[in-house]
Design a protein around this motif. Structure first.
Motif, PDB file in Angstrom:
ATOM      1  N   ARG A  59       0.833  -1.200   0.000  1.00  0.00           N
ATOM      2  CA  ARG A  59       0.000   0.000   0.000  1.00  0.00           C
ATOM      3  C   ARG A  59       0.873   1.258   0.000  1.00  0.00           C
ATOM      4  N   ALA A 105      -4.008  -4.825  -1.131  1.00  0.00           N
ATOM      5  CA  ALA A 105      -3.433  -3.477  -1.005  1.00  0.00           C
ATOM      6  C   ALA A 105      -3.896  -2.595  -2.160  1.00  0.00           C
ATOM      7  N   TYR A 109      -6.141   0.734  -1.808  1.00  0.00           N
ATOM      8  CA  TYR A 109      -5.646   1.984  -2.379  1.00  0.00           C
ATOM      9  C   TYR A 109      -6.692   2.607  -3.305  1.00  0.00           C
TER      10      TYR A 109
END
Length: 320
Positions: A59, A105, A109
């Motif tokens: 991330r 991730a 995001y």
């Protein structure tokens, strides 16, 4: 099973945007989060007890501007986990975790940037396929001083590739390849058994003109350049000041996009698994304009690089 973005995700992303930004080091960032990586499994150890930290690192690189996250599976293979006493099924599950954490991730995001101008940028997951030498955990990936038959290489790499593909990665990263025989075997395996997938092939080098096994980089490029599913060819985990010359040679030797993601210039000692900081601290952002001028289409960082490095590369590309 998750669907792939497209069968030609890497080529498609490059058509949308070039250069693309590849992420940076995993192990260095895991260490900052309290994960011990000084073992034969290196950063893959975190898949067992700290998968949250792996997701957190991915991330951080997406937030820094990376287009491509490389899964934490470089050293993650079934025999390596079995050596630790895990069952075959547990080993396979951990390789899937490497892909799942990277994908999670990316979704986190995206969810936190809905409506941003960056929301439209390509975001890919590349399944890391490290060399057999990494499994040996003796630094062989920096010498290429091992040789197996084509069938033996395929048998070693197939299970990990199958799990990564089934878990939804967009492409494979055949990375830190020190000898041409192994890279050829992987390209053959890709063509024969993963017809819907692409990969990049990136080599570790003895010097700017030669793979660790002595093969000229031009010969390596031409050996893989006629395989349609090899979407990019390049180098990684080399000193940053070696990269410009290597990129230029590759760019002249192949019509494939060239990928380059060096380490930060610190020197690795395989026998002790330790690093000596570079005396003047080179850092990759300083060299990146040279790589782009030499013909690189994908740039990023390998060992010891950080989200700050990737943020600087991303800013550099935006300014261009």
């Amino acid at each position: 099973m998750m669907s792939h973005m497209t069968p030609h995700a890497l080529t498609g992303a490059l058509a949308m945007r070039s250069p693309l930004i590849v992420d940076g080091a995993m192990a260095t960032e895991l260490e900052k989060r309290g994960v011990d990586t000084a073992n034969a499994l290196w950063s893959a150890m975190a898949l067992i007890d700290r998968p949250d930290a792996v997701r957190d690192v991915h991330r951080a690189y997406f937030e820094a501007g990376a287009n491509i996250a490389i899964t934490d599976s470089y050293q993650a293979n079934v025999p390596a986990f079995e050596r630790l006493g895990l069952s075959h099924a547990e080993a396979e599950r951990l390789i899937a975790v490497a892909a799942e954490e990277a994908i999670a991730a990316r979704e986190e995001y995206r969810a936190s940037h809905i409506g941003d101008e960056i929301a439209g940028r390509p975001l890919l997951i590349a399944g890391s396929v490290g060399p057999y030498g990494a499994f040996l955990a003796d630094g062989s990936e920096y010498t290429g001083d091992y040789a197996m038959s084509d069938a033996e290489y395929r048998n070693f790499h197939r299970p990990r590739m199958r799990i990564l593909a089934d878990s939804g990665v967009d492409a494979f990263a055949f990375e830190t390849m020190p000898n041409l025989g192994e890279a050829r075997a992987l390209a053959g395996l890709l063509a024969d058994e993963f017809p819907g997938m692409e990969a990049w092939a990136s080599f570790s080098l003895r010097d700017a003109g030669h793979l660790c096994d002595g093969t000229a980089v031009e010969d390596a490029a031409s050996a893989l350049g006629n395989i349609p599913q090899i979407a990019a060819i390049g180098v990684n985990c080399i000193p940053p000041d070696m990269a410009e010359d290597a990129v230029r040679r590759l760019h002249e030797a192949t019509d494939r996009p060239v990928i380059v993601y060096p380490n930060n210039g610190d020197v690795y000692h395989p026998e002790t698994k330790t690093w000596t900081p570079h005396p003047v601290g080179t850092g990759i952002p300083r060299f990146a304009p040279q790589w782009l001028a030499a013909g690189a289409s994908l740039i990023g960082g390998c060992c010891r690089t950080t989200p700050d490095d990737i943020r600087a590369l991303s800013a550099l590309v935006r300014e261009r």
